[in-house]
Design an enzyme around this catalytic site. Structure first.
Site, mmCIF file in Angstrom:
data_model
loop_
_atom_site.group_PDB
_atom_site.id
_atom_site.type_symbol
_atom_site.label_atom_id
_atom_site.label_comp_id
_atom_site.label_asym_id
_atom_site.label_seq_id
_atom_site.Cartn_x
_atom_site.Cartn_y
_atom_site.Cartn_z
ATOM 1 C CG ASP A 185 -1.703 1.089 1.301
ATOM 2 O OD1 ASP A 185 -2.616 1.555 0.293
ATOM 3 O OD2 ASP A 185 -1.507 2.239 2.261
ATOM 4 C CE LYS A 228 -3.737 2.222 4.781
ATOM 5 N NZ LYS A 228 -3.434 3.533 4.028
ATOM 6 C CB SER A 246 -5.654 2.230 0.257
ATOM 7 O OG SER A 246 -4.930 2.707 1.195
ATOM 8 N NE ARG A 260 -4.771 4.876 -4.804
ATOM 9 C CZ ARG A 260 -5.402 4.859 -3.810
ATOM 10 N NH1 ARG A 260 -4.982 4.147 -2.637
ATOM 11 N NH2 ARG A 260 -6.428 5.426 -3.508
HETATM 12 N N1 URA Z 1 -6.660 6.845 2.936
HETATM 13 C C1 URA Z 1 -5.973 5.685 2.892
HETATM 14 O O1 URA Z 1 -5.243 5.280 3.731
HETATM 15 N N2 URA Z 1 -5.798 5.447 1.454
HETATM 16 C C2 URA Z 1 -6.487 5.889 0.554
HETATM 17 O O2 URA Z 1 -6.330 5.297 -0.558
HETATM 18 C C3 URA Z 1 -7.261 7.097 0.881
HETATM 19 C C4 URA Z 1 -7.423 7.511 1.961
#
Ligand code: URA
Length: 432
Positions: free
Chosen positions: A163, A189, A185, A170
């Site tokens: 990520d 996490k 994403s 990104r």
């Molecule tokens: N927060 C995140 O952790 N990832 C994203 O892609 C957007 C907001």
């Protein structure tokens, strides 16, 4: 063996890929075996064609598997709850929710991130507390949660490395704001950090990724589905981000407001959101209470002082000084005044967030330093009545020039109207 160019072409043409193909592409990218230019092209194809729910889960699962995972629940012998916000202006919710939940007897060990652009990050806010250590090892995190009930730390380097790499790509290829990519994403996490149940605060409005309620609903439903497939309970609260949350925007200013809220002296919108999030977290915990009882316990922790005591215990345990006078203060404070009588019809969150960023409270680039003392305090919010010459906001600045520039930006963020605007609750909808 996957052939990235073939997968890019198939996604570009709107085909659905096999889960194994999505997983192998992402894992090969994380290992450095697929170059940035091919992943960038793939992300743009995803941006336009979207991902199916099976592809989105494959992406999430591969990202979780790209690094270490933490089983906080097994280490603590408790059901672990976590919260996450999709990011907004003045969002200091974790700083108040953590101590309240801990004061109610539910362990709270959370990994938070830094801010980029107009949205602030919890770690930056915490670093305005002198001495506070954001980098704990996993063992230290577990030991502190066992001893004090609460720890808030930075994400360890090896948690979801895919990520980190994908997000950075990104960020520079205009592919951040895609629902599947955001959902994967965030959920990767949360899953890797070991939560059994997660409360997601999905921000909606001009200061958030999701500008409209229908877009936020899609993001919420996507994240709930990912949680279900990973056997986690997920509740999404969709909350307003048309104006800053609470009054304070800027790191130390937000810490002060969070502590005031723990004493029961916080702004009404922020207090409501904090208590609502606590009620959900306590209902999802192993306390065996429902939401109404969770809310009552949270209110009681604020009223009887145990929430503030939990804050002080936690900050001291993590090396910080919990005394509010120890927080940095900006040398210049300038007020912004109402030009005529009326009501605050609009207070643009994005514009206030950008003013705080320009003062130095946030970072434009990943490695920019942050000035913890500066920011904006919105003394008037949407719906408040004002009279000519009354202060609308305070600018906390490093020097006179930046104070003057920010004052202009903040004044432009306020729209005064003759009639009061229709009231809008902070919690717009709850899903899950
Ligand atoms: N927060 C995140 O952790 N990832 C994203 O892609 C957007 C907001």
């Amino acid at each position: 063996m996957i052939r990235p160019a073939e997968l890019i072409q198939r996604k570009r043409d709107g085909e659905e890929l096999e889960s194994e193909q999505v997983a192998e592409l992402v894992l090969a990218y994380a290992r450095g075996e697929v170059p940035d230019y091919q992943l960038a092209a793939f992300l743009m194809a995803v941006y336009f064609q979207g991902l199916s729910s099976a592809e989105t889960f494959a992406l999430t699962d591969a990202m979780v598997r790209s690094g270490e995972t933490i089983d906080l629940g097994a280490a603590l012998g408790r059901r672990v709850v976590d919260k996450h916000s999709t990011g907004g202006v003045g969002d200091k919710t974790t700083l108040a929710v953590g101590p309240i939940v801990a004061a109610c007897g539910v362990p709270f060990g959370k990994m938070s991130g830094r801010g980029l652009g107009h949205t602030g990050g919890t770690l930056d806010k915490l670093e305005s507390i002198p001495g506070y250590r954001v980098e704990l090892t996993t063992e230290e995190l577990v030991a502190q949660v066992q001893a004090t009930g609460l720890a808030i730390v930075g994400q360890t380097a090896n948690l979801v490395p895919a990520d980190k790499k994908l997000y950075a790509l990104r960020d520079v290829t205009a592919t951040v704001d895609n629902v599947s990519l955001i959902a994967a994403s965030i959920m990767s996490k949360k899953i890797a950090a070991g939560a059994d149940a997660i409360v997601l605060d999905v921000k909606v409005g001009d200061g958030a990724f999701m500008k409209t309620l229908p877009d936020a609903q899609v993001l919420a439903e996507t994240m709930i589905a990912l949680g279900e497939r990973a056997e986690r309970d997920v509740v999404c609260v969709l909350t307003g981000m048309d104006q800053p949350l609470g009054c304070a925007v800027g790191n130390a200013l937000e810490v002060r407001e969070a502590v005031a809220t723990l004493r029961g002296e916080g702004p009404p919108d922020f207090t409501e959101l904090v208590l609502d999030a606590c009620a959900h977290l306590l209902a999802l915990s192993d306390l065996g209470v429902d939401r109404a009882e969770g809310r009552r316990l949270a209110e009681q922790a604020v009223a009887d002082g145990s929430a503030v005591a939990a804050y002080e215990r936690w900050v001291r345990a993590q090396g910080g000084d919990p005394d509010e006078d120890a927080l940095p203060k900006a040398p210049f404070i300038r007020e912004v005044f109402a030009s005529h009588d009326g009501y605050v019809g609009r207070l643009a969150a994005l514009a206030v967030g950008l003013a705080a960023l320009h003062l130095g409270a946030g970072r434009r680039e990943k490695d920019d330093p942050v000035d913890h003392a500066v920011g904006v305090v919105c003394r008037k919010k949407r719906g408040d009545s004002v009279v000519e010459g009354e202060p609308l906001a305070e600018i906390h600045a490093r020097d006179e020039q930046s104070a003057t520039e920010a004052a202009e930006e903040v004044l432009a963020a306020y729209e005064l109207s003759d009639e009061p605007p229709r009231p809008r609750p902070i919690v717009l909808e709850t899903i899950g």
